[in-house]
Design an enzyme around this catalytic site. Structure first.
Site, short mmCIF file in Angstrom:
data_model
loop_
_atom_site.label_atom_id
_atom_site.label_comp_id
_atom_site.label_asym_id
_atom_site.label_seq_id
_atom_site.Cartn_x
_atom_site.Cartn_y
_atom_site.Cartn_z
N GLU A 158 71.67 -65.95 -44.66
CA GLU A 158 70.71 -64.99 -45.24
C GLU A 158 71.01 -64.72 -46.72
O GLU A 158 70.99 -63.59 -47.17
CB GLU A 158 70.71 -63.68 -44.45
CG GLU A 158 70.22 -63.84 -43.02
CD GLU A 158 70.13 -62.51 -42.29
OE1 GLU A 158 69.09 -62.27 -41.64
OE2 GLU A 158 71.08 -61.72 -42.37
N GLU A 234 66.99 -66.23 -36.01
CA GLU A 234 67.41 -64.97 -35.41
C GLU A 234 66.18 -64.22 -34.95
O GLU A 234 65.46 -63.63 -35.77
CB GLU A 234 68.20 -64.10 -36.40
CG GLU A 234 69.56 -64.66 -36.78
CD GLU A 234 70.35 -63.69 -37.66
OE1 GLU A 234 69.98 -62.50 -37.74
OE2 GLU A 234 71.33 -64.14 -38.28
#
Length: 585
Positions: A158, A234
């Site tokens: 991320e 995710e």
């Protein structure tokens, strides 16, 4: 030897279309004795792949010292996944977030006063290189291209929500390749322009992270990856808890509907989390709200309201997800059962040792002109005590701490003056000094380093100054208290009345079977628990978490030892071992 690649529409595994149906399960949050059980239940739900992060700070606790043994035997975990018929997605970091202490980065990085994280800063990159040199030989033989189960590995994590240093990302990707990673590389970022632009590389496969509105999220992902299979790396089916906030849950049918929406798009998915596990020890992370500046430490449990709960038992969400997955894949005919639990009842802690009387047994004091953070003393976790002498007389003024990370108990001549907490506003306590002077003690607790966002560089202890009125206070004796070993404590029979100073309490008790249980501390305020030398984590009456998970393997048939370090005292030094968890409301 196998292959796993994306084509224009699908992932292709050994020449055939393959949809990744994955669940997140972190080996370092689950006792290794339970790895088989959790992986078995993952397969039984209908998943074909397990995803895990790699916790750098556990594998390299001190610079150049590596540990891949026992519960940190990552290669063994991957092999066990293969034995269950599962493939693996590996996310080696170096940064992982994961609501884990410092996002998985080792705290010793912060001893460098000029440290710059997650960018092309040479001292940081040299540390990453040393870690990858130790880690990757453990896992490269387990890649699909070498006959193993690892399908793909992630570059950073991320990154677009943190920075846009493409030279840094390229360095990591090239470093993986140089060390023998020849499977698919991927990135994962939130589905927004700034995250996708900052966190991706042109030649690295891109995935998105989100918890709902799949069609909208994939539309953004398609702008940055026009062709190839869609992947939600995710899918946030639950959430984590902070101390002092409500326990987060998500209705099973709502979460299942969002999972169905992802799969209706033809996408692959990684369910985050399939099984959360526990932040044992001092390893829970924290957030710092970017708008309010409020520090938000994460609780010990990482239950995450997952399909498998903290103790590894299936929840209604497990069965709702299995029903959805059955629409897209053939479900295995595998039986699963909850693990056995036990209630051991009440245990009285009959011995105690005061922190102040135990300082010389727990710590080697260091003198410093100013109160420096714990990392400068090669300390990563736990507590740190700052002591100075104040001459008098001084009329009442305000005592303040600039740069308090995170919570301070203040004592004058051994008597509690009050508590200061990390806050956007500087908190103060009133202090007057008589003509004879006083000893000022400040016990600071590291509640967990920030694991996400722009405030990631989070040194602990006192990072600024202590002031009385407008005057800086100098000349400090500092006691680092990592509390890694407690065998030097000198326990004596506990007094009948409760103690109101930081105190270690100890009990021994008999156990017949190694079954899971849950430790409750009604009447206690705040502290840490150790069972047979294992740090179970933090407790706090503030909630929402009310019990600590005790895996059966942590118990011993026969005599067991429990130590509770209570910061504020308890009127009744006894605890309860229950058969059910209480994570609050």
């Amino acid at each position: 030897m196998g292959t796993f690649t994306p084509d224009k529409e699908h992932f292709v595994l050994d020449g055939k279309p393959f949809r990744v149906l994955s669940g997140a399960l972190h080996y370092f949050r689950v006792p290794p004795e339970y790895w088989d059980d959790r992986l078995h239940k993952l397969r039984a739900m209908g998943l074909n792949t397990v995803e895990t992060y790699v916790a750098w700070n556990l594998h390299e606790p001190r610079p150049g010292e590596f540990d891949f043994s026992g519960g940190l035997d990552l290669a063994r975990f991957i092999q066990k996944a293969a034995e269950q018929g599962l493939y693996v997605l590996l996310r080696p970091g170096p940064y992982i977030c994961a609501e884990w202490e410092f996002g998985g980065l080792p705290a010793w990085l912060l001893k460098d006063p000029g440290m710059r994280l997650r960018c092309y800063y040479r001292p940081y990159l040299e540390a990453v290189d040393r870690f990858f040199d130790a880690l990757l030989p453990q896992v490269t033989p387990l890649q699909i291209t070498h006959g193993g189960p690892i399908l793909a590995m992630q570059v950073e994590n991320e990154y677009g929500s943190y920075g846009n240093d493409k030279r840094y990302l390229t360095y990591l990707a090239e470093g993986l390749r140089r060390r023998g990673v020849d499977v698919l590389l991927f990135t994962s970022d939130g589905p927004s322009d700034w995250m996708m632009q900052g966190g991706t590389l042109p030649d690295v496969f891109k995935t998105a992270n989100f918890g709902s509105r799949a069609e909208e999220a994939f539309r953004v992902l398609r702008q940055y990856q026009p062709e190839g299979p869609l992947m939600c790396m995710e899918y946030w089916n639950g959430w984590f808890d902070h101390w002092g906030e409500p326990h987060h849950t998500r209705e099973p049918q709502d979460a299942a509907a969002s999972l169905d929406e992802i799969l209706q798009q033809g996408a692959s998915v990684n369910i985050y989390m399939f099984h959360g596990g526990t932040n044992f020890g001092f390893m829970s992370g924290a957030n710092l709200d970017i708008w309010s500046g409020q520090y938000q430490p994460t609780v010990t449990s990482y239950d995450y309201d997952s399909p498998l709960d903290e103790a590894g038992d299936p929840t209604p969400k497990y069965y709702a997800f299995r029903e959805v997955l059955g629409k897209y894949t053939e479900l295995p005919d595998i039986d699963i059962e909850p693990s056995p639990k036990q209630a051991l009842g009440t245990v009285e802690l009959t011995e105690r040792a005061s922190l102040f009387s135990s300082l010389d047994r727990l710590s080697r004091p260091v003198w410093s002109a100013t109160p420096e953070p714990m990392e400068y003393f090669d300390q990563q976790h736990g507590f740190i005590l700052y002591r100075t002498q104040l001459a008098g007389p001084l009329v009442e003024n305000v005592l303040s701490i600039r740069g308090l990370h995170d919570r301070a108990l203040v004592f004058v001549n051994g008597t509690s003056l009050g508590v200061l907490e990390r806050s956007p506003e500087t908190q103060t306590l009133p202090l007057a000094v008589g003509p004879e002077g006083v000893t000022l003690d400040i016990l600071v607790e590291n509640m967990g380093r920030v694991n996400y966002g722009p405030d990631l560089l989070d040194r602990k202890g006192i990072t600024g100054h202590v002031m009385l009125g407008q005057q800086f206070l100098y000349d400090w004796t500092i006691y680092p208290l990592p509390l890694e070993k407690l065998d030097g404590l000198d326990f004596t029979p506990a007094a009948s009345e409760g103690q109101n100073e930081p105190t270690f309490y100890r009990a021994t008790f008999e156990v017949q079977e190694q079954k899971d249980t849950f430790l409750a501390l009604p009447g206690w305020t705040k502290g840490v628990c150790w069972l047979n030398g294992r740090n179970l984590g933090r407790y706090w009456e503030r909630g929402p978490q009310k019990t600590l998970y005790v895996p059966g393997p942590f118990l011993k048939p026969g005599l067991n030892e429990l130590i509770v370090f209570e910061l504020h005292g308890t009127k009744q030094p006894e605890v309860e071992f229950r058969a059910q968890a209480d994570l609050g409301e």
